[in-house]
Design an enzyme around this catalytic site. Structure first.
Site, PDB file in Angstrom:
ATOM      1  N   TYR A 220      -2.020  -8.654 -29.198  1.00 36.65           N
ATOM      2  CA  TYR A 220      -1.440  -9.494 -28.146  1.00 36.65           C
ATOM      3  C   TYR A 220      -1.296  -8.698 -26.856  1.00 36.65           C
ATOM      4  O   TYR A 220      -1.703  -9.164 -25.779  1.00 36.65           O
ATOM      5  CB  TYR A 220      -0.078 -10.029 -28.591  1.00 36.65           C
ATOM      6  CG  TYR A 220       0.514 -11.034 -27.625  1.00 36.65           C
ATOM      7  CD1 TYR A 220       0.079 -12.357 -27.633  1.00 36.65           C
ATOM      8  CD2 TYR A 220       1.499 -10.674 -26.707  1.00 36.65           C
ATOM      9  CE1 TYR A 220       0.608 -13.296 -26.763  1.00 36.65           C
ATOM     10  CE2 TYR A 220       2.030 -11.599 -25.828  1.00 36.65           C
ATOM     11  CZ  TYR A 220       1.585 -12.901 -25.857  1.00 36.65           C
ATOM     12  OH  TYR A 220       2.104 -13.830 -24.976  1.00 36.65           O
TER      13      TYR A 220
ATOM     14  N   SER B 213       0.839 -12.748 -19.660  1.00 38.03           N
ATOM     15  CA  SER B 213       2.153 -12.451 -20.222  1.00 38.03           C
ATOM     16  C   SER B 213       2.671 -11.171 -19.596  1.00 38.03           C
ATOM     17  O   SER B 213       1.882 -10.290 -19.226  1.00 38.03           O
ATOM     18  CB  SER B 213       2.067 -12.271 -21.744  1.00 38.03           C
ATOM     19  OG  SER B 213       3.295 -11.790 -22.270  1.00 38.03           O
TER      20      SER B 213
END
Length: 258
Positions: free
Chosen positions: A161, A147
């Site tokens: 995350y 990501s």
């Protein structure tokens, strides 16, 4: 020069989290290029439905891969169908947001286990199948879906995350350094804003989000499919250990872009 640089004809792929979102985009792209694609997700119904939608070259193998046991179970189920695996896409993931003083251990462990631990142990469990497909002339491929939140901060308090995706980018390099000896190329993709169940803001407020992206739009299905096809095909055979940002330029922007 070969005219089929992006062909996946005759290749076998496994995509985790393949029933929706980015995983489904990649699976559909692989099938379009001629691959036989197994998709996995923790919800059997959704996995079966997507496989039926994508056609006869898509096979459903539902499995929760958030534990080492689950990773090993998926590898065992795959081995009942195929002896070789050309392409593994580690896409299954989770996110969790909460204020710093309230962030729970459950939100830490769930995200770190699925986003960081599972790609390692699933690749480990499928190492033999990947080696069986690999050669110097046609390496097997492992693509980790990272990501841009592993490259730059976003304003949301998604602590585990951010940590998991940053760790996955570096884990990609470490795995690549080892597995290239078996003619297995490990690479990564760092998506930006794509409409998905995980990124509901991009899904529900795409026009607003687009204004904050240098390319002035959110990602489309073909943007994600194209990057994955590049890395999975002959075109990407000489790319090892790198993570490609597919984000319309967001990783170049300052904090607050999304």
């Amino acid at each position: 020069m070969a005219l089929d640089l992006f062909s996946l004809k005759g290749r076998v792929a496994l995509v985790t989290g393949g029933s929706r979102g980015i995983g489904k985009m990649i699976a559909a792209g692989f099938i379009e290029q001629g691959a036989k694609v197994y998709i996995s997700s923790r919800k059997p119904g959704a996995c079966d439905e997507t496989a039926a939608e994508l056609g006869p070259n898509c096979i459903s193998l539902p499995q929760d891969v958030s534990t080492v046991e689950g990773c090993q179970a998926l590898a065992k189920r795959f081995a009942e169908h195929e002896s070789k695996l050309d392409i593994l896409v580690n896409n299954a993931g989770a996110a969790w947001g909460a204020p710093f003083d309230e962030f729970p251990e459950s939100g830490w462990d769930k995200v770190m286990n699925l986003n960081l631990k599972s790609p390692f142990f699933l690749t480990q469990a499928l190492h033999g199948a990947l080696k069986a497909a690999a050669s110097h002339e046609q390496p097997a491929k492992v693509i980790n879906i990272c990501s841009i939140d592993g490259i730059r901060l976003n304003p949301q308090e998604t602590y585990s995350y951010h940590a998991s995706k940053s760790g996955l980018i570096y884990l990609t390099r470490r795995m690549a350094a080892t597995l290239i000896e078996d003619s297995i190329n490990v690479t990564g993709i760092a998506p930006g804003a794509f409409a998905s169940e995980m990124n509901r803001v991009a899904r529900d407020e795409g026009d607003i989000i687009a204004k904050r992206i240098p390319s002035r739009r959110i990602g489309r299905d073909e943007d994600m499919a194209a990057a994955a096809i590049y890395l999975a095909s002959r075109a990407g055979d000489y790319v090892v250990g790198e993570t490609i940002a597919v984000d319309g330029g967001v990783a170049l922007a300052t904090l607050g872009g999304l």
